[in-house]
Design a protein around this motif. Structure first.
Motif, PDB file in Angstrom:
ATOM      1  N   LYS A 126      -4.038  16.971  -9.078  1.00  0.00           N
ATOM      2  CA  LYS A 126      -3.568  16.398 -10.499  1.00  0.00           C
ATOM      3  C   LYS A 126      -2.365  15.841 -10.342  1.00  0.00           C
ATOM      4  O   LYS A 126      -0.780  16.457  -9.508  1.00  0.00           O
ATOM      5  CB  LYS A 126      -4.050  17.618 -11.635  1.00  0.00           C
ATOM      6  N   ALA A 127      -1.930  14.661 -11.002  1.00  0.00           N
ATOM      7  CA  ALA A 127      -0.890  13.464 -11.369  1.00  0.00           C
ATOM      8  C   ALA A 127       0.051  14.039 -11.598  1.00  0.00           C
ATOM      9  O   ALA A 127      -0.580  14.635 -12.940  1.00  0.00           O
ATOM     10  CB  ALA A 127      -1.178  12.312 -11.607  1.00  0.00           C
ATOM     11  N   ALA A 128       1.081  14.722 -11.525  1.00  0.00           N
ATOM     12  CA  ALA A 128       2.451  15.530 -12.023  1.00  0.00           C
ATOM     13  C   ALA A 128       3.293  14.290 -13.113  1.00  0.00           C
ATOM     14  O   ALA A 128       3.012  12.949 -12.742  1.00  0.00           O
ATOM     15  CB  ALA A 128       3.518  16.491 -11.220  1.00  0.00           C
ATOM     16  N   ASN A 129       3.584  15.677 -14.047  1.00  0.00           N
ATOM     17  CA  ASN A 129       4.567  14.302 -15.115  1.00  0.00           C
ATOM     18  C   ASN A 129       5.726  13.927 -14.350  1.00  0.00           C
ATOM     19  O   ASN A 129       6.647  15.127 -13.878  1.00  0.00           O
ATOM     20  CB  ASN A 129       4.248  15.321 -16.056  1.00  0.00           C
ATOM     21  N   ILE A 130       6.099  13.100 -14.360  1.00  0.00           N
ATOM     22  CA  ILE A 130       7.080  11.588 -13.245  1.00  0.00           C
ATOM     23  C   ILE A 130       7.846  11.519 -14.134  1.00  0.00           C
ATOM     24  O   ILE A 130       7.818  11.269 -15.233  1.00  0.00           O
ATOM     25  CB  ILE A 130       6.878  11.030 -12.863  1.00  0.00           C
ATOM     26  N   GLU A 131       9.542  11.889 -14.542  1.00  0.00           N
ATOM     27  CA  GLU A 131      10.770  11.645 -14.749  1.00  0.00           C
ATOM     28  C   GLU A 131      10.964  10.358 -14.421  1.00  0.00           C
ATOM     29  O   GLU A 131      10.618  10.028 -13.016  1.00  0.00           O
ATOM     30  CB  GLU A 131      11.799  12.262 -14.675  1.00  0.00           C
ATOM     31  N   ASP A 132      11.479   8.798 -15.283  1.00  0.00           N
ATOM     32  CA  ASP A 132      11.526   7.587 -14.781  1.00  0.00           C
ATOM     33  C   ASP A 132      12.304   7.268 -13.635  1.00  0.00           C
ATOM     34  O   ASP A 132      14.054   8.483 -14.024  1.00  0.00           O
ATOM     35  CB  ASP A 132      11.838   7.088 -15.769  1.00  0.00           C
ATOM     36  N   THR A 134       0.712  -0.912   0.269  1.00  0.00           N
ATOM     37  CA  THR A 134      -0.211   0.428   0.043  1.00  0.00           C
ATOM     38  C   THR A 134       0.669   1.249  -0.191  1.00  0.00           C
ATOM     39  O   THR A 134       2.237   1.542   0.608  1.00  0.00           O
ATOM     40  CB  THR A 134      -1.477   0.009   1.097  1.00  0.00           C
ATOM     41  N   GLY A 135       0.373   2.400  -1.151  1.00  0.00           N
ATOM     42  CA  GLY A 135       1.612   3.676  -0.899  1.00  0.00           C
ATOM     43  C   GLY A 135       0.519   4.391  -0.108  1.00  0.00           C
ATOM     44  O   GLY A 135      -0.663   4.188   0.310  1.00  0.00           O
ATOM     45  N   SER A 136       0.789   5.513  -1.346  1.00  0.00           N
ATOM     46  CA  SER A 136      -0.018   6.638  -0.594  1.00  0.00           C
ATOM     47  C   SER A 136      -0.799   7.358  -1.216  1.00  0.00           C
ATOM     48  O   SER A 136      -1.722   8.267  -0.897  1.00  0.00           O
ATOM     49  CB  SER A 136       0.920   8.449   0.191  1.00  0.00           C
ATOM     50  N   TYR A 137      -0.764   7.188  -2.451  1.00  0.00           N
ATOM     51  CA  TYR A 137      -1.409   7.868  -3.348  1.00  0.00           C
ATOM     52  C   TYR A 137      -3.350   6.863  -4.334  1.00  0.00           C
ATOM     53  O   TYR A 137      -2.551   5.406  -4.136  1.00  0.00           O
ATOM     54  CB  TYR A 137      -0.804   8.257  -4.956  1.00  0.00           C
ATOM     55  N   PHE A 138      -4.275   7.416  -4.183  1.00  0.00           N
ATOM     56  CA  PHE A 138      -5.278   6.532  -4.665  1.00  0.00           C
ATOM     57  C   PHE A 138      -5.985   7.273  -5.490  1.00  0.00           C
ATOM     58  O   PHE A 138      -6.058   8.510  -5.886  1.00  0.00           O
ATOM     59  CB  PHE A 138      -5.939   6.547  -2.983  1.00  0.00           C
ATOM     60  N   TYR A 139      -7.180   6.606  -5.815  1.00  0.00           N
ATOM     61  CA  TYR A 139      -8.115   7.127  -6.693  1.00  0.00           C
ATOM     62  C   TYR A 139      -9.431   6.909  -6.320  1.00  0.00           C
ATOM     63  O   TYR A 139      -9.491   5.451  -5.602  1.00  0.00           O
ATOM     64  CB  TYR A 139      -7.936   6.676  -7.891  1.00  0.00           C
ATOM     65  N   GLN A 166      -6.221  12.574  -8.438  1.00  0.00           N
ATOM     66  CA  GLN A 166      -5.385  11.229  -7.055  1.00  0.00           C
ATOM     67  C   GLN A 166      -5.539  11.946  -6.049  1.00  0.00           C
ATOM     68  O   GLN A 166      -6.094  13.311  -5.707  1.00  0.00           O
ATOM     69  CB  GLN A 166      -4.339  11.109  -7.420  1.00  0.00           C
ATOM     70  N   LEU A 167      -5.610  11.085  -4.712  1.00  0.00           N
ATOM     71  CA  LEU A 167      -5.830  11.490  -3.310  1.00  0.00           C
ATOM     72  C   LEU A 167      -4.835  10.757  -2.439  1.00  0.00           C
ATOM     73  O   LEU A 167      -3.667  10.035  -3.132  1.00  0.00           O
ATOM     74  CB  LEU A 167      -6.881  10.436  -3.117  1.00  0.00           C
ATOM     75  N   PHE A 168      -3.918  11.709  -1.669  1.00  0.00           N
ATOM     76  CA  PHE A 168      -2.925  11.328  -1.568  1.00  0.00           C
ATOM     77  C   PHE A 168      -3.085  10.990   0.440  1.00  0.00           C
ATOM     78  O   PHE A 168      -3.325  12.517   1.160  1.00  0.00           O
ATOM     79  CB  PHE A 168      -1.620  12.793  -1.076  1.00  0.00           C
ATOM     80  N   ASN A 169      -2.463  10.557   0.851  1.00  0.00           N
ATOM     81  CA  ASN A 169      -2.875  10.937   2.196  1.00  0.00           C
ATOM     82  C   ASN A 169      -2.295   9.394   2.743  1.00  0.00           C
ATOM     83  O   ASN A 169      -1.833   7.881   2.686  1.00  0.00           O
ATOM     84  CB  ASN A 169      -3.723  10.294   3.199  1.00  0.00           C
ATOM     85  N   PRO A 170      -0.319   9.767   3.629  1.00  0.00           N
ATOM     86  CA  PRO A 170       0.297   8.795   3.856  1.00  0.00           C
ATOM     87  C   PRO A 170      -0.027   7.519   5.290  1.00  0.00           C
ATOM     88  O   PRO A 170       0.020   6.651   5.442  1.00  0.00           O
ATOM     89  CB  PRO A 170       1.990   9.008   3.999  1.00  0.00           C
TER      90      PRO A 170
END
Length: 127
Positions: free
Chosen positions: A91-97, A52-57, A112-116
């Protein structure tokens, strides 16, 4: 010591906020106990459970091409909030690999939704 703990916490915040597009609206929302959340997760090889991570939908039908990461080896899981909780909506950012030498950029743009620190029910695979 306290200084080291602060530095670690700051580094985690910077790393975790990397996925947020701060050029778009960012707001704190409250979701009620029982609200379903979705997440693309890897399976932990030791436990066989999703990591489980911190970002959800809030919807299982998110556009996987706009999440800011590659979902190829991940599966979508559904969990429910065990208590009413605040989350950061963005909103999700563009992410470099992350891979060294790779110059690939994963497109963002999906909500997206965030809460760790969420308390969630056991995740179930979304079919």
């Amino acid at each position: 010591d306290l200084h080291t703990a602060y530095r670690r916490q700051r580094q985690m915040c910077i790393r975790d906020s990397r996925g947020i597009d701060f050029d778009s609206e960012v707001e704190v929302i409250t979701l009620n106990k029982g609200t379903k959340l979705y997440q693309y997760s890897y399976i932990d090889e030791d436990t066989g459970l999703p990591k489980t991570g911190s970002y959800f939908y809030s919807d299982s039908k998110v556009d996987a091409s706009k999440l800011g990461f590659d979902v190829d080896d991940r599966k979508m899981y559904e969990s429910s909030l065990e208590k009413t909780s605040e989350l950061l909506k963005s909103k999700a950012a563009n992410i470099e690999d992350w891979e060294p030498g790779s110059h690939k950029v994963f497109s963002g743009g999906e909500t997206q939704l965030f809460n760790p620190n969420l308390t969630l029910s056991k995740p179930n695979l979304v079919k």
